[in-house]
Design a protein around this motif. Sequence first.
Motif, PDB file in Angstrom:
ATOM      1  N   ARG A 274       0.844  -1.219   0.000  1.00 49.21           N
ATOM      2  CA  ARG A 274       0.000   0.000   0.000  1.00 49.21           C
ATOM      3  C   ARG A 274       0.871   1.258   0.000  1.00 49.21           C
ATOM      4  O   ARG A 274       0.570   2.239  -0.686  1.00 49.21           O
ATOM      5  N   ILE A 275       1.950   1.218   0.779  1.00 48.97           N
ATOM      6  CA  ILE A 275       2.869   2.366   0.830  1.00 48.97           C
ATOM      7  C   ILE A 275       3.507   2.602  -0.546  1.00 48.97           C
ATOM      8  O   ILE A 275       3.578   3.736  -1.027  1.00 48.97           O
ATOM      9  N   ALA A 276       3.926   1.537  -1.201  1.00 49.02           N
ATOM     10  CA  ALA A 276       4.550   1.654  -2.528  1.00 49.02           C
ATOM     11  C   ALA A 276       3.569   2.261  -3.531  1.00 49.02           C
ATOM     12  O   ALA A 276       3.926   3.155  -4.307  1.00 49.02           O
ATOM     13  N   ARG A 277       2.315   1.793  -3.487  1.00 43.83           N
ATOM     14  CA  ARG A 277       1.304   2.329  -4.415  1.00 43.83           C
ATOM     15  C   ARG A 277       1.109   3.821  -4.193  1.00 43.83           C
ATOM     16  O   ARG A 277       0.986   4.594  -5.142  1.00 43.83           O
ATOM     17  N   GLU A 278       1.095   4.220  -2.914  1.00 42.33           N
ATOM     18  CA  GLU A 278       0.899   5.641  -2.623  1.00 42.33           C
ATOM     19  C   GLU A 278       2.103   6.467  -3.087  1.00 42.33           C
ATOM     20  O   GLU A 278       1.937   7.543  -3.668  1.00 42.33           O
ATOM     21  N   PHE A 279       3.316   5.955  -2.866  1.00 43.97           N
ATOM     22  CA  PHE A 279       4.519   6.650  -3.346  1.00 43.97           C
ATOM     23  C   PHE A 279       4.428   6.895  -4.856  1.00 43.97           C
ATOM     24  O   PHE A 279       4.759   7.973  -5.347  1.00 43.97           O
ATOM     25  N   CYS A 280       3.977   5.873  -5.575  1.00 45.32           N
ATOM     26  CA  CYS A 280       3.915   5.961  -7.046  1.00 45.32           C
ATOM     27  C   CYS A 280       3.026   7.089  -7.536  1.00 45.32           C
ATOM     28  O   CYS A 280       3.244   7.619  -8.617  1.00 45.32           O
ATOM     29  N   THR A 281       2.014   7.438  -6.763  1.00 43.03           N
ATOM     30  CA  THR A 281       1.127   8.515  -7.197  1.00 43.03           C
ATOM     31  C   THR A 281       1.769   9.888  -6.970  1.00 43.03           C
ATOM     32  O   THR A 281       1.254  10.896  -7.430  1.00 43.03           O
ATOM     33  N   HIS A 282       2.893   9.924  -6.233  1.00 40.73           N
ATOM     34  CA  HIS A 282       3.516  11.214  -5.910  1.00 40.73           C
ATOM     35  C   HIS A 282       4.901  11.411  -6.509  1.00 40.73           C
ATOM     36  O   HIS A 282       5.478  12.478  -6.355  1.00 40.73           O
ATOM     37  N   THR A 283       5.466  10.385  -7.148  1.00 46.23           N
ATOM     38  CA  THR A 283       6.830  10.537  -7.666  1.00 46.23           C
ATOM     39  C   THR A 283       7.061   9.656  -8.886  1.00 46.23           C
ATOM     40  O   THR A 283       6.398   8.629  -9.057  1.00 46.23           O
ATOM     41  N   LYS A 284       8.034  10.078  -9.696  1.00 46.92           N
ATOM     42  CA  LYS A 284       8.464   9.255 -10.824  1.00 46.92           C
ATOM     43  C   LYS A 284       9.811   8.598 -10.511  1.00 46.92           C
ATOM     44  O   LYS A 284      10.356   7.858 -11.325  1.00 46.92           O
ATOM     45  N   LEU A 285      10.366   8.901  -9.340  1.00 46.66           N
ATOM     46  CA  LEU A 285      11.660   8.314  -8.961  1.00 46.66           C
ATOM     47  C   LEU A 285      11.506   6.806  -8.752  1.00 46.66           C
ATOM     48  O   LEU A 285      10.437   6.340  -8.374  1.00 46.66           O
ATOM     49  N   PRO A 286      12.600   6.043  -8.976  1.00 40.36           N
ATOM     50  CA  PRO A 286      12.544   4.609  -8.660  1.00 40.36           C
ATOM     51  C   PRO A 286      12.276   4.409  -7.160  1.00 40.36           C
ATOM     52  O   PRO A 286      12.688   5.229  -6.342  1.00 40.36           O
ATOM     53  N   LEU A 287      11.591   3.307  -6.848  1.00 38.49           N
ATOM     54  CA  LEU A 287      11.233   3.028  -5.451  1.00 38.49           C
ATOM     55  C   LEU A 287      12.028   1.867  -4.873  1.00 38.49           C
ATOM     56  O   LEU A 287      12.308   0.885  -5.565  1.00 38.49           O
ATOM     57  N   ILE A 288      12.351   1.993  -3.590  1.00 38.76           N
ATOM     58  CA  ILE A 288      12.945   0.885  -2.830  1.00 38.76           C
ATOM     59  C   ILE A 288      12.030   0.587  -1.640  1.00 38.76           C
ATOM     60  O   ILE A 288      11.598   1.510  -0.949  1.00 38.76           O
ATOM     61  N   ILE A 289      11.731  -0.697  -1.448  1.00 40.20           N
ATOM     62  CA  ILE A 289      10.871  -1.101  -0.331  1.00 40.20           C
ATOM     63  C   ILE A 289      11.544  -2.255   0.422  1.00 40.20           C
ATOM     64  O   ILE A 289      11.923  -3.259  -0.187  1.00 40.20           O
ATOM     65  N   GLN A 290      11.709  -2.079   1.735  1.00 42.23           N
ATOM     66  CA  GLN A 290      12.324  -3.120   2.568  1.00 42.23           C
ATOM     67  C   GLN A 290      11.427  -3.396   3.785  1.00 42.23           C
ATOM     68  O   GLN A 290      11.575  -2.764   4.827  1.00 42.23           O
ATOM     69  N   PRO A 291      10.493  -4.354   3.644  1.00 41.88           N
ATOM     70  CA  PRO A 291       9.556  -4.623   4.737  1.00 41.88           C
ATOM     71  C   PRO A 291      10.203  -5.433   5.861  1.00 41.88           C
ATOM     72  O   PRO A 291      11.179  -6.144   5.655  1.00 41.88           O
ATOM     73  N   ASN A 292       9.602  -5.322   7.046  1.00 43.05           N
ATOM     74  CA  ASN A 292       9.932  -6.256   8.120  1.00 43.05           C
ATOM     75  C   ASN A 292       9.241  -7.588   7.812  1.00 43.05           C
ATOM     76  O   ASN A 292       8.268  -7.621   7.067  1.00 43.05           O
ATOM     77  N   ALA A 293       9.700  -8.644   8.472  1.00 43.44           N
ATOM     78  CA  ALA A 293       8.998  -9.928   8.348  1.00 43.44           C
ATOM     79  C   ALA A 293       7.773  -9.891   9.267  1.00 43.44           C
ATOM     80  O   ALA A 293       7.620 -10.698  10.183  1.00 43.44           O
ATOM     81  N   GLY A 294       6.914  -8.906   9.047  1.00 41.89           N
ATOM     82  CA  GLY A 294       5.744  -8.695   9.888  1.00 41.89           C
ATOM     83  C   GLY A 294       6.116  -7.942  11.154  1.00 41.89           C
ATOM     84  O   GLY A 294       7.241  -7.481  11.301  1.00 41.89           O
ATOM     85  N   LEU A 295       5.157  -7.800  12.041  1.00 46.21           N
ATOM     86  CA  LEU A 295       5.407  -7.091  13.301  1.00 46.21           C
ATOM     87  C   LEU A 295       5.859  -8.096  14.361  1.00 46.21           C
ATOM     88  O   LEU A 295       5.279  -9.164  14.493  1.00 46.21           O
TER      89      LEU A 295
END
Length: 295
Positions: free
Chosen positions: A220-241
Motif C-alpha cells: 500500500r505504501i509503494a502504491r501511494e509513493f507511485c502517485t507522488h513521484t516518478k523516482l525509482p522506489l525501494i521497499i524493505q519490509p519487516n517480516a511482519g510485526l
Amino acid sequence: MSALLERIRKGEILLSDGAMGTMLMEHGLESGKAPETINVHRPEILEEIAKRYIEAGADIVQTNTFGASPLKLARSNLADKTREINQAGVKAARKAAGNTVLVSASVGPSGCILKPYGDTEHEVVMDGFLEQITALTETGIDAICIETMTDIVEALLALDAAKKAAPAIPVMVTMTFEPTAKGFFTIMGTSIAHAAKELENHGADIIGSNCGNGMEQMIRIAREFCTHTKLPLIIQPNAGLPERKEGKIWYPESPQFFAAKVPELIESGVSIIGGCCGTTPEHIAAMRNVIMNKK
Ligand SMILES: [Zn+2]
C-alpha cells in the motif's frame, strides 16, 4: 551513470539483503553494545553475513554502519572512531561483494531530536552526517542508503550531506511509516506525499520505505509513493510485526509469504526489494526465485 541507476533504468528489479541485527545476535553479539564495534574487532563476521545474503541471491549488500554517525557513536564514547568504524564496515561488505555485487552504505538516524522539538541544532546533525558519509565514500561504495528516517528534516540533512560529500554516488532515502486512520504517517507526522516531494526536490535518486511494516502494508505504501513521484522506489519490509514467543522475539512473515507477495510489490512500481527486521537469507532466497521467474 552509476551501475545501480543504469540497471534500474534498464528495467531490472534488484534484490537487496535482509536484516543485519538479528544475524549479529546469532553470532553472539550482545544487545545493548554499539553493533558497529564489530566492524573493527570482528569484520570476518560481517563478511560471513554478507556472503550468506549474496549466496541467497542479493544484488546489493548493506554495510553495518546504520548507527555510525558520530552523534550516535558518542553514546558509546566512540565518536572519535567514526572514520575507522565506517571504513571498516565498507571494507567487510566489499570483501564479500567483490565487483559484481553492489555495496550500499547504510546511514541511520542520528538519535538526536532536532530543534524546535528537541535541543539539537541542525548544523550539528548535518556535520555529523557529513563526517560519516565522507568516511564511507572514501572506501568505495556504490550507493548510500539513508534509512529508517521518521523526521523529514533530518532525512533532508542527511541527503544534503550525501550530495555534498559524494555528488556522483546515488542516494536512496527510506522513511518508516505507520498506518493511521488518516493514512500513512511517520511518528513525526510526515506523510508519503510530503516525503516524496521534499526528497525529490533535494535530489534523492531513489526513495521509499523500510521497517515498521510487513509486506501487505508496504505494498500500500509503494502504491501511494507511485502517485507522488516518478523516482525509482525501494521497499524493505519487516517480516511482519514482532511478537514475543517463549521469551524470544519472533517475526510472523515466512520466506514463502514474502515470495508470494513479490509480484504485487513489483506491480506497484518497486525497483529494489529487500528486507528489514526479522528477514533472513531464506527470505532473500525465496524472493530471488520469484524475481528470476519474472524475467
Ligand atoms: Zn527494521
